[in-house]
Design a protein around this motif. Structure first.
Motif, PDB file in Angstrom:
ATOM      1  N   LYS A  87       0.847  -1.195   0.000  1.00 32.86           N
ATOM      2  CA  LYS A  87       0.000   0.000   0.000  1.00 32.86           C
ATOM      3  C   LYS A  87       0.880   1.242   0.000  1.00 32.86           C
ATOM      4  N   GLY A  88       0.468   2.258  -0.757  1.00 35.35           N
ATOM      5  CA  GLY A  88       1.081   3.561  -0.633  1.00 35.35           C
ATOM      6  C   GLY A  88       2.070   3.986  -1.704  1.00 35.35           C
ATOM      7  N   ALA A  89       2.116   3.300  -2.827  1.00 38.78           N
ATOM      8  CA  ALA A  89       3.063   3.693  -3.885  1.00 38.78           C
ATOM      9  C   ALA A  89       2.900   5.164  -4.254  1.00 38.78           C
ATOM     10  N   ASP A  90       1.668   5.636  -4.290  1.00 39.82           N
ATOM     11  CA  ASP A  90       1.403   7.030  -4.643  1.00 39.82           C
ATOM     12  C   ASP A  90       1.755   8.003  -3.524  1.00 39.82           C
ATOM     13  N   ASN A  91       2.068   7.491  -2.344  1.00 40.09           N
ATOM     14  CA  ASN A  91       2.417   8.348  -1.218  1.00 40.09           C
ATOM     15  C   ASN A  91       3.924   8.346  -0.946  1.00 40.09           C
ATOM     16  N   LEU A  92       4.700   7.695  -1.819  1.00 45.37           N
ATOM     17  CA  LEU A  92       6.151   7.679  -1.675  1.00 45.37           C
ATOM     18  C   LEU A  92       6.771   8.811  -2.478  1.00 45.37           C
ATOM     19  N   THR A  93       7.822   9.375  -1.946  1.00 50.75           N
ATOM     20  CA  THR A  93       8.640  10.316  -2.697  1.00 50.75           C
ATOM     21  C   THR A  93      10.089   9.881  -2.530  1.00 50.75           C
ATOM     22  N   THR A  94      10.942  10.344  -3.423  1.00 46.02           N
ATOM     23  CA  THR A  94      12.320   9.847  -3.463  1.00 46.02           C
ATOM     24  C   THR A  94      13.305  11.010  -3.426  1.00 46.02           C
ATOM     25  N   TYR A  95      14.372  10.792  -2.664  1.00 38.74           N
ATOM     26  CA  TYR A  95      15.471  11.744  -2.602  1.00 38.74           C
ATOM     27  C   TYR A  95      16.735  11.019  -3.052  1.00 38.74           C
ATOM     28  N   GLN A 103      18.205   5.176  -3.814  1.00 33.49           N
ATOM     29  CA  GLN A 103      16.896   5.812  -3.944  1.00 33.49           C
ATOM     30  C   GLN A 103      16.282   5.859  -2.544  1.00 33.49           C
ATOM     31  N   HIS A 104      16.385   7.012  -1.901  1.00 34.25           N
ATOM     32  CA  HIS A 104      15.888   7.179  -0.536  1.00 34.25           C
ATOM     33  C   HIS A 104      14.397   7.521  -0.600  1.00 34.25           C
ATOM     34  N   THR A 105      13.569   6.511  -0.431  1.00 30.35           N
ATOM     35  CA  THR A 105      12.120   6.701  -0.498  1.00 30.35           C
ATOM     36  C   THR A 105      11.570   6.955   0.893  1.00 30.35           C
ATOM     37  N   VAL A 112       8.586   9.289   7.204  1.00 31.97           N
ATOM     38  CA  VAL A 112       9.361   8.123   7.638  1.00 31.97           C
ATOM     39  C   VAL A 112       9.869   7.337   6.426  1.00 31.97           C
ATOM     40  N   GLN A 113      11.151   6.965   6.484  1.00 34.04           N
ATOM     41  CA  GLN A 113      11.734   6.071   5.485  1.00 34.04           C
ATOM     42  C   GLN A 113      11.717   4.671   6.071  1.00 34.04           C
ATOM     43  N   SER A 114      10.799   3.840   5.623  1.00 31.49           N
ATOM     44  CA  SER A 114      10.724   2.478   6.140  1.00 31.49           C
ATOM     45  C   SER A 114      11.524   1.503   5.289  1.00 31.49           C
ATOM     46  N   PHE A 115      11.822   1.889   4.048  1.00 33.80           N
ATOM     47  CA  PHE A 115      12.678   1.097   3.165  1.00 33.80           C
ATOM     48  C   PHE A 115      13.273   2.029   2.114  1.00 33.80           C
TER      49      PHE A 115
END
Length: 166
Positions: A87-95, A103-105, A112-115
């Motif tokens: 769940k939440g692909a659309d709520n991830l952003t990357t740095y 890829q710091h998602t 929160v970066q959980s992975f």
């Protein structure tokens, strides 16, 4: 969604005359046979949820590179085949920065970066053990890694590059 693996999956099912459920059971049995357990986890607000198959005894890296130090990013590495975003692909952003390989998602809502996708293993995931739900982790062994001298540390480390291999 199996992506590029869908053809292999269908051929396997047909060759062995297995239903989807039987093939899935076989896959789960194989993971459990290898001593893996299914961990679930996510970000603080719950917008991001994932599952990952890994040992109950985790080998966690504590990196001292600039970003890991600032984020207190401790993580264990798994192959992409053992990770599933629920769940939440659309709520991830990357740095990204420097080489842009890592890829710091993180969650757009709670931050929160959980992975993330580590530079050392771009074909896998670095999972934050503190973002796993309670009940499946037996122990955690933490290994310091000198990310300030990343190239040297990864070159000298005997196993880190292979951690994302199935």
């Amino acid at each position: 969604d199996l992506g590029a693996q869908s053809g292999r999956w269908a051929a396997f099912q047909e060759r062995h005359r297995l239903s989807c459920e039987e093939a899935a059971r076989l896959l789960l049995d194989a993971y459990e046979y290898r001593g893996l357990v299914k961990h679930t986890g996510g970000c603080h607000c719950g917008a991001i949820r994932f599952e990952v198959w890994a040992s109950a005894d985790l080998h966690v890296f504590n990196c001292n590179c600039s970003i890991c130090t600032k984020k207190q990013n401790r993580h264990f590495i798994v192959p992409a085949s053992r990770f599933k975003l629920l769940k939440g692909a659309d709520n991830l952003t990357t740095y990204t920065f420097n080489t842009h390989r890592a890829q710091h998602t993180f969650c757009k809502t709670c931050g929160v970066q959980s992975f993330y996708t580590p530079r050392s293993n771009p074909d896998g995931y670095g999972i934050a053990p503190h973002c796993l739900d309670d009940g499946t982790v037996h122990s955690i062994v933490t290994e310091d890694i000198n990310g300030k001298e990343w190239e040297k540390a990864v070159k000298e480390h005997k196993t880190i590059r292979d951690m994302s291999k199935p």
